[in-house]
Design a protein around this motif. Structure first.
Motif, PDB file in Angstrom:
ATOM      1  N   GLY A  35       0.785  -1.226   0.000  1.00  0.00           N
ATOM      2  CA  GLY A  35       0.000   0.000   0.000  1.00  0.00           C
ATOM      3  C   GLY A  35       0.816   1.273   0.000  1.00  0.00           C
ATOM      4  N   VAL A  36       2.098   1.189  -0.322  1.00  0.00           N
ATOM      5  CA  VAL A  36       2.936   2.398  -0.296  1.00  0.00           C
ATOM      6  C   VAL A  36       3.125   2.966  -1.694  1.00  0.00           C
ATOM      7  CG1 VAL A  36       4.147   1.630   1.766  1.00  0.00           C
ATOM      8  CG2 VAL A  36       5.084   1.070  -0.481  1.00  0.00           C
ATOM      9  N   MET A  37       2.629   2.275  -2.705  1.00  0.00           N
ATOM     10  CA  MET A  37       2.755   2.747  -4.079  1.00  0.00           C
ATOM     11  C   MET A  37       1.424   2.507  -4.783  1.00  0.00           C
ATOM     12  SD  MET A  37       5.218   1.370  -7.168  1.00  0.00           S
ATOM     13  CE  MET A  37       6.717   2.095  -6.543  1.00  0.00           C
ATOM     14  N   THR A  38       1.021   3.450  -5.630  1.00  0.00           N
ATOM     15  CA  THR A  38      -0.221   3.318  -6.369  1.00  0.00           C
ATOM     16  C   THR A  38       0.046   2.711  -7.745  1.00  0.00           C
ATOM     17  OG1 THR A  38      -0.105   5.494  -7.402  1.00  0.00           O
ATOM     18  CG2 THR A  38      -1.103   5.373  -5.213  1.00  0.00           C
ATOM     19  N   VAL A  39      -1.038   2.210  -8.345  1.00  0.00           N
ATOM     20  CA  VAL A  39      -0.923   1.648  -9.690  1.00  0.00           C
ATOM     21  C   VAL A  39      -0.548   2.730 -10.693  1.00  0.00           C
ATOM     22  CG1 VAL A  39      -2.201   0.481 -11.534  1.00  0.00           C
ATOM     23  CG2 VAL A  39      -2.586  -0.171  -9.155  1.00  0.00           C
ATOM     24  N   ASP A  40      -1.046   3.958 -10.487  1.00  0.00           N
ATOM     25  CA  ASP A  40      -0.694   5.052 -11.396  1.00  0.00           C
ATOM     26  C   ASP A  40       0.797   5.356 -11.337  1.00  0.00           C
ATOM     27  OD1 ASP A  40      -3.292   5.291 -12.201  1.00  0.00           O
ATOM     28  OD2 ASP A  40      -3.780   6.869 -10.764  1.00  0.00           O
ATOM     29  N   GLU A  41       1.348   5.326 -10.127  1.00  0.00           N
ATOM     30  CA  GLU A  41       2.792   5.558  -9.995  1.00  0.00           C
ATOM     31  C   GLU A  41       3.579   4.455 -10.702  1.00  0.00           C
ATOM     32  OE1 GLU A  41       2.960   7.950  -5.722  1.00  0.00           O
ATOM     33  OE2 GLU A  41       2.917   5.762  -5.746  1.00  0.00           O
ATOM     34  N   GLU A  42       3.103   3.217 -10.580  1.00  0.00           N
ATOM     35  CA  GLU A  42       3.772   2.120 -11.268  1.00  0.00           C
ATOM     36  C   GLU A  42       3.754   2.328 -12.775  1.00  0.00           C
ATOM     37  OE1 GLU A  42       3.394  -2.746 -11.552  1.00  0.00           O
ATOM     38  OE2 GLU A  42       1.609  -1.483 -11.482  1.00  0.00           O
ATOM     39  N   GLU A  43       2.607   2.770 -13.316  1.00  0.00           N
ATOM     40  CA  GLU A  43       2.497   2.974 -14.761  1.00  0.00           C
ATOM     41  C   GLU A  43       3.444   4.076 -15.228  1.00  0.00           C
ATOM     42  OE1 GLU A  43       0.886   1.274 -17.061  1.00  0.00           O
ATOM     43  OE2 GLU A  43       0.387  -0.134 -15.470  1.00  0.00           O
ATOM     44  N   ARG A  44       3.559   5.143 -14.438  1.00  0.00           N
ATOM     45  CA  ARG A  44       4.482   6.223 -14.837  1.00  0.00           C
ATOM     46  C   ARG A  44       5.926   5.735 -14.849  1.00  0.00           C
ATOM     47  NH1 ARG A  44       0.886   9.536 -11.792  1.00  0.00           N
ATOM     48  NH2 ARG A  44       2.183   9.377  -9.926  1.00  0.00           N
ATOM     49  N   ILE A  45       6.286   4.899 -13.887  1.00  0.00           N
ATOM     50  CA  ILE A  45       7.656   4.371 -13.829  1.00  0.00           C
ATOM     51  C   ILE A  45       7.942   3.478 -15.025  1.00  0.00           C
ATOM     52  CG2 ILE A  45       9.146   2.772 -12.536  1.00  0.00           C
ATOM     53  CD1 ILE A  45       7.976   3.986  -9.968  1.00  0.00           C
ATOM     54  N   ARG A  46       6.938   2.704 -15.458  1.00  0.00           N
ATOM     55  CA  ARG A  46       7.134   1.777 -16.581  1.00  0.00           C
ATOM     56  C   ARG A  46       7.444   2.508 -17.886  1.00  0.00           C
ATOM     57  NH1 ARG A  46       5.596  -3.529 -15.839  1.00  0.00           N
ATOM     58  NH2 ARG A  46       4.463  -4.016 -13.925  1.00  0.00           N
ATOM     59  N   THR A  47       7.006   3.771 -17.992  1.00  0.00           N
ATOM     60  CA  THR A  47       7.242   4.528 -19.232  1.00  0.00           C
ATOM     61  C   THR A  47       8.595   5.226 -19.247  1.00  0.00           C
ATOM     62  OG1 THR A  47       6.178   6.510 -18.301  1.00  0.00           O
ATOM     63  CG2 THR A  47       4.757   4.924 -19.459  1.00  0.00           C
ATOM     64  N   GLN A  48       9.381   5.097 -18.170  1.00  0.00           N
ATOM     65  CA  GLN A  48      10.680   5.781 -18.080  1.00  0.00           C
ATOM     66  C   GLN A  48      11.782   4.738 -17.874  1.00  0.00           C
ATOM     67  OE1 GLN A  48      10.477   9.074 -15.168  1.00  0.00           O
ATOM     68  NE2 GLN A  48       8.255   8.726 -15.077  1.00  0.00           N
ATOM     69  N   ASP A  49      12.987   5.231 -17.562  1.00  0.00           N
ATOM     70  CA  ASP A  49      14.055   4.355 -17.085  1.00  0.00           C
ATOM     71  C   ASP A  49      13.601   3.831 -15.733  1.00  0.00           C
ATOM     72  OD1 ASP A  49      16.384   3.108 -16.291  1.00  0.00           O
ATOM     73  OD2 ASP A  49      17.336   4.976 -15.644  1.00  0.00           O
ATOM     74  N   GLN A  50      13.173   2.569 -15.688  1.00  0.00           N
ATOM     75  CA  GLN A  50      12.414   2.093 -14.535  1.00  0.00           C
ATOM     76  C   GLN A  50      13.202   2.154 -13.235  1.00  0.00           C
ATOM     77  OE1 GLN A  50      10.392  -1.613 -15.146  1.00  0.00           O
ATOM     78  NE2 GLN A  50       9.663  -1.075 -17.179  1.00  0.00           N
ATOM     79  N   ALA A  51      14.429   1.682 -13.242  1.00  0.00           N
ATOM     80  CA  ALA A  51      15.212   1.660 -11.997  1.00  0.00           C
ATOM     81  C   ALA A  51      15.445   3.073 -11.479  1.00  0.00           C
ATOM     82  CB  ALA A  51      16.533   0.941 -12.232  1.00  0.00           C
ATOM     83  N   GLY A  52      15.878   3.982 -12.369  1.00  0.00           N
ATOM     84  CA  GLY A  52      16.134   5.355 -11.944  1.00  0.00           C
ATOM     85  C   GLY A  52      14.886   6.045 -11.459  1.00  0.00           C
ATOM     86  N   ALA A  53      13.766   5.808 -12.167  1.00  0.00           N
ATOM     87  CA  ALA A  53      12.504   6.440 -11.774  1.00  0.00           C
ATOM     88  C   ALA A  53      12.025   5.919 -10.431  1.00  0.00           C
ATOM     89  CB  ALA A  53      11.449   6.172 -12.854  1.00  0.00           C
ATOM     90  N   LEU A  54      12.266   4.624 -10.139  1.00  0.00           N
ATOM     91  CA  LEU A  54      11.857   4.065  -8.855  1.00  0.00           C
ATOM     92  C   LEU A  54      12.656   4.695  -7.712  1.00  0.00           C
ATOM     93  CD1 LEU A  54      10.238   2.098  -7.130  1.00  0.00           C
ATOM     94  CD2 LEU A  54      11.897   0.320  -7.692  1.00  0.00           C
ATOM     95  N   ILE A  55      13.965   4.827  -7.897  1.00  0.00           N
ATOM     96  CA  ILE A  55      14.783   5.448  -6.838  1.00  0.00           C
ATOM     97  C   ILE A  55      14.361   6.898  -6.640  1.00  0.00           C
ATOM     98  CG2 ILE A  55      17.135   6.036  -6.122  1.00  0.00           C
ATOM     99  CD1 ILE A  55      16.461   3.024  -6.148  1.00  0.00           C
ATOM    100  N   GLU A  56      14.061   7.601  -7.732  1.00  0.00           N
ATOM    101  CA  GLU A  56      13.620   8.991  -7.632  1.00  0.00           C
ATOM    102  C   GLU A  56      12.314   9.082  -6.836  1.00  0.00           C
ATOM    103  OE1 GLU A  56      14.357  12.825  -7.919  1.00  0.00           O
ATOM    104  OE2 GLU A  56      15.637  11.334  -8.917  1.00  0.00           O
ATOM    105  N   LEU A  57      11.421   8.118  -7.067  1.00  0.00           N
ATOM    106  CA  LEU A  57      10.165   8.099  -6.315  1.00  0.00           C
ATOM    107  C   LEU A  57      10.418   7.841  -4.835  1.00  0.00           C
ATOM    108  CD1 LEU A  57       6.990   8.060  -6.442  1.00  0.00           C
ATOM    109  CD2 LEU A  57       7.178   5.582  -6.637  1.00  0.00           C
ATOM    110  N   LEU A  58      11.339   6.908  -4.521  1.00  0.00           N
ATOM    111  CA  LEU A  58      11.656   6.605  -3.121  1.00  0.00           C
ATOM    112  C   LEU A  58      12.155   7.842  -2.386  1.00  0.00           C
ATOM    113  CD1 LEU A  58      13.442   3.153  -3.537  1.00  0.00           C
ATOM    114  CD2 LEU A  58      11.228   3.552  -2.485  1.00  0.00           C
ATOM    115  N   LEU A  59      12.946   8.648  -3.066  1.00  0.00           N
ATOM    116  CA  LEU A  59      13.494   9.859  -2.426  1.00  0.00           C
ATOM    117  C   LEU A  59      12.392  10.863  -2.096  1.00  0.00           C
ATOM    118  CD1 LEU A  59      16.676  10.261  -4.643  1.00  0.00           C
ATOM    119  CD2 LEU A  59      16.641   9.682  -2.202  1.00  0.00           C
ATOM    120  N   ARG A  60      11.274  10.808  -2.836  1.00  0.00           N
ATOM    121  CA  ARG A  60      10.167  11.740  -2.567  1.00  0.00           C
ATOM    122  C   ARG A  60       9.156  11.170  -1.574  1.00  0.00           C
ATOM    123  NH1 ARG A  60      10.078  11.944  -8.252  1.00  0.00           N
ATOM    124  NH2 ARG A  60       8.031  10.923  -8.259  1.00  0.00           N
TER     125      ARG A  60
END
Length: 1186
Positions: A35-60
């Motif tokens: 419950g710490v991540m939404t499906v919309d956030e997952e979809e946005r990460i899938r459209t980018q460099d996934q690993a980098g986008a995930l770490i960027e999300l964690l920092l926020r």
């Protein structure tokens, strides 16, 4: 809560290493589950460099997200990366505290059963189960609670989760209960659909989806819900029998299941734990159950109590059964002990499930000593129905042995108390005790697999699932054993028809009459024909749920029919107990032209066709499937999921080996009709949906014709990828194409109102028939849906609207028509010999017609606008016919008493007067009779005054006219701004000349008919007023409207007393009770509401439990309502006629008309006779059976 600085620094420090090594997809699944991540956030990460986008999300994100990411690394075996983050983990709890009330609500929402009325705690078992549940705290897995029947597994499972600590620590996402039982795939799909719906319903309504259509889709939907929407929740599956069921729930979640088979979870993955439930209670616990049931202190239980517990051998189920019986009969301790000791279990039976090992030891021991070959024969007795005695001949067929040899074997069974024999009959009859059948069913359940798959929609009328095999095959056994008299008695019995139709459906019954017709005809071929015809014509009704009253259906059969005679006797007997039944008086006026009616699909049926040998029917429609049936009985032979969209047509090849289908998906497919295998797909040529496909009639040069919404027709050679020829000529979508018998011509039907005939060899147009010119009474567009040729190629049948028309090509004129469908006819086809005609419709039925019986063009049908005069036993009906003549008929005999000449303007209303004897008609051109001209538009309603001297009419010209009809003098009442549909005299008193009128303009007006003065002008509704009625005491009148309300008005003050709110659709009808205490209102959804006139409160809602095939509660709009003189009953019309009990709001009886869309019903003053006309012109006169 922002991310702690230490955790942030750690992420930044190891960012590059994390981005290089992780695969975000799997990690994000766990984070969404937490419950710490939404499906919309997952979809946005899938459209980018996934690993980098995930770490960027964690920092926020916050600390919870960091911890979830760390846990995901551990679960996905990134141990080296997890160790890098471990030192800077924030110190918080992932599970915030939840109160006990929240836990209780979660159990309730999850469907956890309540404790039984008599509950005895078993703490050792409960603690053992809870210990296993705590093992699911961190990781998914399976807990199997197993034990024998009646050992208390379900109660234990429910009790184990009824704990605040368990919910808070292990399953904060909730606990969800699903009862499974013995199910096949369709039933399992329904159960999983209901679970998904329940889970989605608790979420945002925007997340609701259509129900999954397959088990695979259901599994994926459930996986998404359990992992992402309900993480760390528990799914309890109660009463699992088959390991294949568990595969649907093998979705990496937490599951507890109850079962008798401890090895079921061998077929699934994940951690597994077990809890065994011992079958026996200790003596103290068993005594405690008896004490609680009988409300006797434990120490005060009689001495028989311990002996009863001993005989029950600790079975919780049987102890509870005895306890419940003793609560009702507290003086029978010794009696029930004696029954247990004597093994007379039938007398204490209250459930079909027993603790077999405990109760049946003596019988099991007897079976074990039988010779091996006899032991197997004894197991075959599983097929016997309870309470049925059979002769040895039946078993000789079952075992394929000589009758004498069978008698010897049966004697051995009787001697060992494994079978009972009735010595009072010759030949001897044999039967099993109920408990013996239960035992055999439990031991040999697999032998009943074929029978059990037919069990649907609630319990059989016999009350036992076990009787299914016998009910299905009893006729077979009797026929094979030459028990002809018994077969006659069975199949010529309406009771047997009711029992088997309710359990097996009508197709099996019809098949029996076809299969064994040669035997039955030796006794009475006429009676066999009567039963078979009754089933064939009412089969679609017998498939409805709730199951219809077969006796009422049978009362519509001809008076000389054996079906009718038996129904009449049953109806007379049942009326003594308060049941309602109605006899169709004018049976000769209701022709059943169809030979068989089938209800094969849910949703519209777009196509049905015969195989060339006439033995099979294929059908398709909105359900996206192709189905094949026996043409004699409607029994299903094959089902294929054919297309991704609606299947618009199907066709057999001349040899019956191929089936073609076409669809809204623009594809044409060719199938192997014997193996249900796809052979070819054509998807390039047509640009829009393909409406129809048709093979040539001979295999010599096999072609396939198709037509489409792109206005063209194509001819295909199955061996070529593209079309061979294209035909042009229509200006609107082409609905249908059909080869002539010699394959020289192709007929096409179009929305442009024409039927065209093309030469196949040249693709040139040969002839055009303008079908739209036939329908002169309606200005709507005429779409020609389909056509088919007679065997000689000289005539074509075509369908337009809900009519089927026969056209002579040489004479170029209509020869005949037939009616019976309730909605648009989609397809028609002749059988090869031309003796039968097949039609299918949007009313969800297929009809097979006998060609020689279809209506000729001279057939007379009545219009629904009618008037009826009840004069003692005489019933006089006036109505317009389909030739636009006014007819006055004797309702009982059907004889025509008066018939006008054909009118040039359409007749829209009629009324009849007894003294003086007169009948009036109102026409669309505004005239009433040749001598009464005044209205400028259609006359909508006409009515004589009480003395018959005055005639009142209303019209589309917004006026009301009061005529001295014999002299022609007329007063015109002006005031309404729109058409006046109807009016009513305020009282029947000759001294009261007031008239109430209502209009589409939303107003009610009160007039003095003597002076022509307008007395009151009431703005009643914002929408059109659809009905109005004055209470018998003259104190109130009611109005109903398209604004979905009804209103009660005072007749003295002309003020609104109450606004009645609650209907969800237009309120179309209303009626006061004769005591003026109640008001009934009916709406366009088929719902009827009963209101109190005194205070305007809602008393009852009369409606069925579910919508019918017309997506209504009443088969359509509720158009008319009438109370009985004693105000206890209510009759209503819609798609059919229903009678209701006013006190309870329950439906008492239903009469299904051949057509539908009933406008009104005329009721005699004593509420014994009912007259109506349906939308295909059939007159019904119903007499209450007494």
């Amino acid at each position: 809560m922002a991310l702690e600085e230490g955790a942030r620094s750690c992420l930044l420090r190891f960012r590059l290493k994390l981005e290089e090594d992780i695969k975000p997809t799997y990690l994000m699944d766990h984070m969404i589950s937490d419950g710490v991540m939404t499906v919309d956030e997952e979809e946005r990460i899938r459209t980018q460099d996934q690993a980098g986008a995930l770490i960027e999300l964690l920092l926020r994100k916050d600390n919870l997200t960091y911890i979830s990411f760390y846990n995901a690394l551990v679960k996905e075996a990134y141990d080296d990366l997890a160790s890098l983050l471990h030192r800077d983990l924030p110190h918080i709890s992932l599970n915030p505290h939840k109160g006990s009330s929240d836990v209780q609500s979660r159990l309730s929402e999850g469907g956890i059963p309540q404790r039984p009325v008599v509950f005895v705690n078993r703490p050792e078992l409960v603690n053992r189960a809870r210990e296993k549940l705590y093992r699911l705290q961190k990781d998914p897995g399976w807990i199997t609670v197993f034990g024998m029947a009646g050992s208390g597994k379900s109660v234990l499972a429910a009790e184990a989760v009824r704990d605040h600590g368990i919910i808070e620590d292990c399953f904060p996402g909730g606990v969800h209960w699903l009862s499974i039982g013995q199910v096949d795939k369709p039933d399992l799909l329904v159960k999983v659909q209901s679970l998904c719906f329940r889970l989605e319903q608790s979420l945002d309504s925007q997340l609701l989806h259509r129900p999954p259509n397959s088990l695979d889709e259901a599994k994926e939907r459930l996986r998404f819900l359990m992992l992402r929407r309900y993480p760390r929740s528990l799914l309890i599956l109660d009463d699992i029998w088959d390991s294949t069921v568990l595969k649907v729930f093998d979705i990496h979640c937490r599951v507890l299941l109850t079962t008798r088979n401890r090895s079921l979870t061998d077929s699934v993955s994940g951690a597994k734990h077990e809890v065994e439930v011992e079958s026996g209670l200790d003596e103290n616990k068993a005594l405690e159950i008896l004490a609680l049931y009988t409300r006797i202190k434990l120490q005060a239980l009689p001495e028989e109590a311990r002996s009863i517990v001993k005989e029950c051998k600790g079975s919780p189920l049987v102890v509870s059964l005895i306890g419940a019986l003793l609560r009702e009969k507290p003086n029978r301790w010794r009696y029930y002990l004696r029954q247990l000791q004597m093994k007379q279990f039938k007398r204490i039976r209250k459930s079909s499930s027993y603790d077999y090992d405990a109760l049946d030891q003596a019988m099991a021991a007897s079976i074990e000593v039988l010779p091996d070959e006899h032991r197997d024969l004894y197991k075959d007795l599983t097929v016997l129905q309870k309470d049925v005695k059979i002769p040895a001949k039946v078993l000789s067929v079952l075992w394929d042995l000589e009758p004498e040899e069978v008698e010897d074997i049966l004697e051995e069974f009787v001697n060992k108390s494994l079978l009972f024999m009735d010595n009072n009959s010759k030949p001897y009859l044999y039967y099993l005790h109920d408990l013996q059948i239960d035992f055999l069913l439990e031991q040999n359940r697999t032998q009943l697999e074929v029978s059990l798959q037919h069990y649907r929609d609630g319990p059989p009328t016999s009350g036992d699932k076990e009787s299914l095999y016998w009910i299905q095959y009893l006729t077979y056994h009797m026929a094979k054993a030459n028990l002809t008299q018994e077969l006659y008695s069975l199949m010529f019995s309406l009771n047997w028809v009711i029992t088997k139709a309710k359990i097996m459906g009508p197709a099996h019954l019809i098949n029996d009459y076809v299969e064994y017709g040669f035997i039955l005809d030796q006794e009475n071929s006429e009676v066999r024909s009567q039963f078979q015809e009754f089933l064939s014509l009412n089969g679609h009704q017998l498939e409805q749920r709730p199951f219809p009253d077969v006796v009422q259906l049978a009362l519509s059969q001809p008076p000389n029919s054996e079906v009718y005679k038996q129904a009449r006797v049953q109806a007379q007997n049942r009326t003594k107990a308060g049941k309602l039944y109605f006899d169709l008086v004018n049976k000769s006026g209701v022709d059943n032209l169809s030979r068989l009616v089938i209800h094969p699909h849910q949703g519209s049926i777009y196509s049905a066709c015969f195989s060339q040998d006439g033995t099979k029917i294929a059908s398709c429609g909105a359900s996206k499937t192709l189905k094949v049936f026996k043409s004699t009985s409607g029994e299903k032979l094959m089902e294929i999921p054919a297309h991704d969209d609606e299947v618009l047509c199907c066709a057999f090849s001349p040899d019956g080996r191929l089936l073609a289908t076409c669809s809204s998906d623009r594809k044409v497919k060719v199938w192997n009709g014997e193996r249900a295998m796809l052979l070819r797909t054509f998807e390039e040529e047509h640009e829009e949906q393909v409406n129809h496909c048709q093979f040539t009639n001979t295999s010599g040069r096999l072609l396939l014709a198709t037509c489409s919404n792109d206005n063209i027709q194509n001819l295909w050679n199955l061996n070529k990828p593209s079309s061979q020829n294209t035909m042009f000529g229509h200006f609107e979508p082409v609905n249908h194409c059909c080869f002539s018998p010699d394959d020289k011509y192709l007929s096409t039907s179009s929305n442009d109102g024409t039927l065209k005939v093309f030469e196949v060899s040249s693709a040139n147009e040969w002839k055009t028939i303008y079908v739209s010119d036939i329908f002169t009474d309606n200005k709507e567009d005429v779409f020609v849906k389909c056509s088919t040729w007679t065997a000689d190629g000289k005539r074509i049948i075509c369908a337009a609207r809900n009519a089927v028309l026969l056209w002579d090509l040489e004479a170029n004129k209509k020869m005949a028509d037939c009616s019976g469908h309730l909605s648009w006819v989609q397809r028609v086809q002749f059988s090869l010999d031309g003796s039968q005609l097949l039609s299918c419709s949007d009313d969800q039925t297929i009809r097979i017609w006998e060609t020689k019986k279809v209506h000729t063009s001279s057939a007379i049908r009545l219009k629904r606008d009618s008037d009826v005069l009840f004069n003692h036993e005489e019933i006089i009906v006036s109505a317009a016919d389909n030739c636009n003549r006014l007819q006055v008929r004797d309702g009982r005999t059907g004889s025509v008493l008066f018939q006008s000449e054909e009118k040039s303007s359409r007749i829209r209303c009629t009324c009849i007067c007894q003294q003086p004897s007169a009948v009036v008609l109102g026409q669309e051109d505004g005239t009433l009779l040749a001598t009464l001209q005044g209205h400028t538009k259609t006359v909508l309603h006409c009515q004589f005054s009480q003395n018959g001297q005055t005639l009142i009419t209303s019209s589309e010209d917004a006026t009301i006219r009061v005529w001295e009809w014999q002299s022609g003098k007329c007063k015109v009442l002006h005031g309404h701004k729109e058409q006046v549909r109807c009016f009513s005299l305020l009282s029947n008193s000759p001294n009261d000349s007031r008239l109430l009128s209502w209009s589409f303009d939303g107003t009610v007006k009160v007039w003095d008919t003597e002076s022509g003065e307008k007395l009151q002008d009431i703005e009643a509704h914002h929408g059109t007023i659809l009905s109005c009625h004055v209470s018998p005491d003259g104190c109130f009148f009611a109005t109903t409207s398209t604004d979905k309300t009804a209103k009660l008005w005072h007749c003295e003050s002309w003020q609104c007393a109450y606004t009645l709110i609650g209907h969800k659709e237009c309120v179309r009808s209303c009626r006061f009770s004769w005591d003026s205490q109640h008001l009934a209102t009916g709406d366009d959804n088929g719902e009827i509401r009963l209101w109190s006139v005194k205070d305007g409160s809602l008393l009852k809602v009369c409606s069925q439990e579910s919508k019918d095939g017309m997506d209504s509660l009443h088969g359509g709009w509720v158009t008319d309502l009438h109370f009985s003189p004693d105000n206890s009953l209510l009759v209503s019309t819609g798609g059919y006629i229903k009678w209701w009990e006013v006190k309870t709001g329950k439906a008492l009886q239903t009469f299904y008309t051949t057509g539908s869309a009933l406008k009104k019903i005329h009721v005699s003053s004593d509420f014994s006779t009912f007259v109506t006309i349906d939308n295909i012109g059939i007159l019904y006169i119903l007499q209450r059976v007494v």
